[in-house]
Write an enzyme that holds these catalytic residues in place. Structure first.
Site, PDB file in Angstrom:
ATOM      1  N   TYR A 187      -9.544  11.965  -8.364  1.00 34.13           N
ATOM      2  CA  TYR A 187      -9.556  10.536  -8.033  1.00 34.13           C
ATOM      3  C   TYR A 187      -8.126   9.992  -7.962  1.00 34.13           C
ATOM      4  O   TYR A 187      -7.156  10.704  -8.173  1.00 34.13           O
ATOM      5  CB  TYR A 187     -10.391   9.782  -9.080  1.00 34.13           C
ATOM      6  CG  TYR A 187     -11.869   9.720  -8.748  1.00 34.13           C
ATOM      7  CD1 TYR A 187     -12.440  10.579  -7.824  1.00 34.13           C
ATOM      8  CD2 TYR A 187     -12.701   8.790  -9.374  1.00 34.13           C
ATOM      9  CE1 TYR A 187     -13.799  10.506  -7.519  1.00 34.13           C
ATOM     10  CE2 TYR A 187     -14.056   8.714  -9.081  1.00 34.13           C
ATOM     11  CZ  TYR A 187     -14.600   9.574  -8.159  1.00 34.13           C
ATOM     12  OH  TYR A 187     -15.948   9.497  -7.856  1.00 34.13           O
ATOM     13  N   SER A 188      -8.032   8.684  -7.752  1.00 33.81           N
ATOM     14  CA  SER A 188      -6.734   8.060  -7.466  1.00 33.81           C
ATOM     15  C   SER A 188      -5.728   8.169  -8.602  1.00 33.81           C
ATOM     16  O   SER A 188      -6.094   8.280  -9.775  1.00 33.81           O
ATOM     17  CB  SER A 188      -6.941   6.590  -7.129  1.00 33.81           C
ATOM     18  OG  SER A 188      -7.483   6.520  -5.842  1.00 33.81           O
ATOM     19  N   LEU A 199     -13.234  11.661   5.563  1.00 30.42           N
ATOM     20  CA  LEU A 199     -13.081  10.256   5.131  1.00 30.42           C
ATOM     21  C   LEU A 199     -11.838  10.105   4.268  1.00 30.42           C
ATOM     22  O   LEU A 199     -11.623  10.868   3.331  1.00 30.42           O
ATOM     23  CB  LEU A 199     -14.326   9.841   4.334  1.00 30.42           C
ATOM     24  CG  LEU A 199     -14.338   8.428   3.738  1.00 30.42           C
ATOM     25  CD1 LEU A 199     -15.764   7.848   3.741  1.00 30.42           C
ATOM     26  CD2 LEU A 199     -13.766   8.379   2.318  1.00 30.42           C
ATOM     27  N   LEU A 200     -11.032   9.137   4.617  1.00 23.89           N
ATOM     28  CA  LEU A 200      -9.844   8.822   3.816  1.00 23.89           C
ATOM     29  C   LEU A 200     -10.137   7.548   3.033  1.00 23.89           C
ATOM     30  O   LEU A 200     -10.753   6.631   3.556  1.00 23.89           O
ATOM     31  CB  LEU A 200      -8.661   8.630   4.761  1.00 23.89           C
ATOM     32  CG  LEU A 200      -7.382   7.938   4.262  1.00 23.89           C
ATOM     33  CD1 LEU A 200      -6.174   8.509   5.002  1.00 23.89           C
ATOM     34  CD2 LEU A 200      -7.430   6.430   4.464  1.00 23.89           C
ATOM     35  N   ASN A 201      -9.703   7.523   1.732  1.00 20.41           N
ATOM     36  CA  ASN A 201      -9.667   6.212   1.075  1.00 20.41           C
ATOM     37  C   ASN A 201      -8.317   5.999   0.400  1.00 20.41           C
ATOM     38  O   ASN A 201      -7.299   6.254   1.064  1.00 20.41           O
ATOM     39  CB  ASN A 201     -10.914   5.898   0.229  1.00 20.41           C
ATOM     40  CG  ASN A 201     -11.276   6.840  -0.864  1.00 20.41           C
ATOM     41  OD1 ASN A 201     -11.469   8.021  -0.644  1.00 20.41           O
ATOM     42  ND2 ASN A 201     -11.389   6.326  -2.062  1.00 20.41           N
ATOM     43  N   ASP A 202      -8.258   5.503  -0.800  1.00 15.53           N
ATOM     44  CA  ASP A 202      -7.024   4.952  -1.377  1.00 15.53           C
ATOM     45  C   ASP A 202      -5.729   5.723  -1.094  1.00 15.53           C
ATOM     46  O   ASP A 202      -5.705   6.951  -1.202  1.00 15.53           O
ATOM     47  CB  ASP A 202      -7.115   4.911  -2.914  1.00 15.53           C
ATOM     48  CG  ASP A 202      -8.404   4.337  -3.408  1.00 15.53           C
ATOM     49  OD1 ASP A 202      -9.203   3.853  -2.607  1.00 15.53           O
ATOM     50  OD2 ASP A 202      -8.611   4.388  -4.628  1.00 15.53           O
ATOM     51  N   GLU A 216     -10.331  -1.713 -10.487  1.00 20.37           N
ATOM     52  CA  GLU A 216      -9.805  -0.482  -9.896  1.00 20.37           C
ATOM     53  C   GLU A 216      -8.328  -0.636  -9.527  1.00 20.37           C
ATOM     54  O   GLU A 216      -7.860  -1.730  -9.222  1.00 20.37           O
ATOM     55  CB  GLU A 216     -10.593  -0.130  -8.629  1.00 20.37           C
ATOM     56  CG  GLU A 216     -12.042   0.222  -8.906  1.00 20.37           C
ATOM     57  CD  GLU A 216     -12.779   0.676  -7.656  1.00 20.37           C
ATOM     58  OE1 GLU A 216     -12.620   0.060  -6.600  1.00 20.37           O
ATOM     59  OE2 GLU A 216     -13.516   1.676  -7.752  1.00 20.37           O
ATOM     60  N   ARG A 236     -10.021   4.723 -14.843  1.00 21.36           N
ATOM     61  CA  ARG A 236      -9.394   5.553 -13.807  1.00 21.36           C
ATOM     62  C   ARG A 236      -8.200   4.890 -13.130  1.00 21.36           C
ATOM     63  O   ARG A 236      -7.915   3.724 -13.344  1.00 21.36           O
ATOM     64  CB  ARG A 236     -10.424   5.942 -12.741  1.00 21.36           C
ATOM     65  CG  ARG A 236     -11.103   4.767 -12.060  1.00 21.36           C
ATOM     66  CD  ARG A 236     -12.059   5.289 -10.975  1.00 21.36           C
ATOM     67  NE  ARG A 236     -12.796   4.226 -10.348  1.00 21.36           N
ATOM     68  CZ  ARG A 236     -13.996   3.820 -10.727  1.00 21.36           C
ATOM     69  NH1 ARG A 236     -14.611   4.401 -11.739  1.00 21.36           N
ATOM     70  NH2 ARG A 236     -14.613   2.834 -10.092  1.00 21.36           N
TER      71      ARG A 236
HETATM   72  C1  FRU Z   1     -11.115   2.817  -5.188  1.00 17.94           C
HETATM   73  C2  FRU Z   1     -11.696   4.014  -5.927  1.00 17.94           C
HETATM   74  C3  FRU Z   1     -10.877   4.353  -7.160  1.00 17.94           C
HETATM   75  C4  FRU Z   1     -11.206   5.807  -7.371  1.00 17.94           C
HETATM   76  C5  FRU Z   1     -11.279   6.318  -5.938  1.00 17.94           C
HETATM   77  C6  FRU Z   1     -12.268   7.419  -5.736  1.00 17.94           C
HETATM   78  O1  FRU Z   1     -11.458   2.801  -3.847  1.00 17.94           O
HETATM   79  O2  FRU Z   1     -13.044   3.802  -6.252  1.00 17.94           O
HETATM   80  O3  FRU Z   1     -11.166   3.550  -8.280  1.00 17.94           O
HETATM   81  O4  FRU Z   1     -10.237   6.504  -8.105  1.00 17.94           O
HETATM   82  O5  FRU Z   1     -11.634   5.209  -5.147  1.00 17.94           O
HETATM   83  O6  FRU Z   1     -12.171   7.893  -4.424  1.00 17.94           O
END
Ligand code: FRU
Length: 450
Positions: free
Chosen positions: A84-85, A22-25, A197, A143
């Site tokens: 985290y990000s 899974l990819l996110n930010d 965020e 964060r």
């Molecule tokens: C946003 C978030 C950030 C956090 C990261 C964790 O999508 O919740 O606030 O650092 O994703 O994966």
């Protein structure tokens, strides 16, 4: 191109997509020693949010990418439950990376550490440890440090929640990138929901913009939005002067936690996570059966005029264009693949509504001449219903640029003033595009070659 082969019927061939997991930010965006680096949140084991490291891609032109796999792993006491990000900047030839180390104790209680890593080759990222912990007045929802350079020092904006459970953005300053001092709350209030965020402070000649993704958490539901405030960042007063009027950055369904960077040519470029989905939508994403979920948006250049952000796909994407083709006023065309770009040029006075229908109602764009409004409809793979968003244009419809893939849709209206980003999943074998419009609308399109 990293994703050079079509692997499945939803394949994203020119969008950054993980091979698995899974990819996110988007994180740590930087143009360093002539190469573009796009780091990202990545669960490389599962398609859920139980593990987070930084993965990354590297490119010379934002078109041909190398998937570099892992950059930073959660292996220290200060980041053991998630890298985290965060963001990156170059100084003295080095890449300086700032990120949040997420830590949970046996009771599941969260603690956040803001951490630093450095690299001088873009391959080895050396952790430098904790640069600051959460100051008083905030919860541990603290964060996503975003670094930027000021007149005389460096600044970090960071996403936060006050101890009264309000969303906030906190400001830090440093003269050497290592010693950081808490300044103040740059922004807070109901408009930031309960947590803010991924803040990002963008500086243009005409003024400054604070971009962020406010979030509200209920027991079973998370509601989030993504947008910006315009104003002026007064460095001497450590203050963001603004009317705090929140403007959404995207009119589609899937653009979240974006990040910007300034490249070596001085362009401000944004990448977003093509998600911002409900848990049900994420859990039922059709790519799960192929072992991966989510992608990043295409890179877009940001400009700022009259209190509004404009987004336009980077010029480099023109490299993907095959021959220019003209849509010859046929009503419908069948395609064998959907790596396509469309350019629409509208006459000064429109007589009829304009309708663009993708793959049997998977997505439909409708311009209503009488209301001067745009409607975007999408067939939702999770609810099996059509969702619709409608917005009014403040001026005439002039032009549109559309980037398509097998499962994504990014529409730029009126020179990028209004953008609609979304994912769609067409389960049938419907391969046609139908367009209904005035003869005077000029339509060009390109097959994108990868
Ligand atoms: C946003 C978030 C950030 C956090 C990261 C964790 O999508 O919740 O606030 O650092 O994703 O994966």
């Amino acid at each position: 191109m990293e994703n050079d082969k079509k692997v499945d019927k939803y394949s994203m061939l020119y969008h950054l997509t993980p091979k698995f997991g899974l990819l996110n930010d988007p994180n740590g965006l930087i143009h360093y020693k002539g190469e573009y680096y796009v780091f990202h949140q990545w669960n490389k084991f599962e398609m859920d949010h139980s593990y987070k490291c930084w993965g990354y891609f590297k490119s010379k032109d934002m078109v041909n990418w190398n998937n570099m796999s892992v950059a930073i792993l959660p292996d220290m006491y200060f980041d053991k439950n998630g890298v985290y990000s965060g963001s990156a900047i170059e100084a003295d030839g080095k890449m300086h990376i700032f990120y949040t180390g997420n830590v949970k104790n046996e009771l599941g209680e969260r603690k956040s550490y803001q951490c630093k890593a450095e690299s001088d080759n873009g391959k080895i990222f050396e952790k430098k440890g904790v640069i600051f912990e959460t100051p008083s007045g905030y919860t541990e929802h603290f964060r996503d440090p975003k670094i930027f350079k000021g007149k005389n020092n460096w600044w970090i904006v960071i996403g936060a929640q006050t101890d009264k459970f309000e969303g906030a953005v906190a400001l830090y300053k440093s003269y050497d990138l290592n010693n950081w001092k808490y300044c103040k709350q740059l922004l807070k209030g109901e408009v930031l929901y309960n947590m803010c965020e991924c803040p990002d402070l963008l500086r243009f000649d005409e003024g400054d913009v604070l971009l962020c993704s406010p979030q509200k958490r209920f027991e079973n539901e998370v509601v989030s939005k993504c947008g910006y405030f315009t104003g002026y960042f007064l460095e001497d007063k450590e203050e963001f002067k603004s009317d705090y009027c929140f403007q959404e950055i995207d009119y589609g369904f899937n653009f979240h936690s974006p990040q910007t960077f300034t490249d070596e040519n001085g362009r401000v470029i944004i990448y977003g996570w093509m998600a911002g989905m409900t848990e049900e939508e994420e859990a039922s994403l059709p790519t799960r059966k192929f072992g991966y979920v989510h992608s990043l948006s295409i890179p877009r250049v940001l400009t700022y005029k009259n209190n509004t952000i404009y987004q336009n796909p980077v010029e480099e994407l023109k490299k993907l264009r095959g021959n220019e083709q003209i849509w010859d006023n046929t009503k419908s065309n069948i395609f064998s693949s959907f790596q396509l770009e469309f350019l629409f040029d509208f006459p000064k006075v429109m007589q009829k509504d304009f309708v663009f229908n993708l793959r049997e109602n998977s997505v439909e764009v409708n311009y209503n001449v009488n209301l001067n409004s745009i409607s975007i409809k999408r067939y939702n793979w999770s609810t099996n219903k059509i969702q619709e968003k409608i917005f009014k244009l403040k001026e005439n419809l002039k032009n549109m640029q559309l980037f398509l893939e097998e499962s994504s849709f990014e529409l730029f209206i009126n020179d990028g003033k209004y953008v609609c980003t979304l994912r769609y999943f067409c389960e049938s074998n419907c391969n046609d595009i139908k367009i209904k419009c005035d003869d005077k609308v000029k339509i060009k399109f390109y097959k994108l070659k990868l």
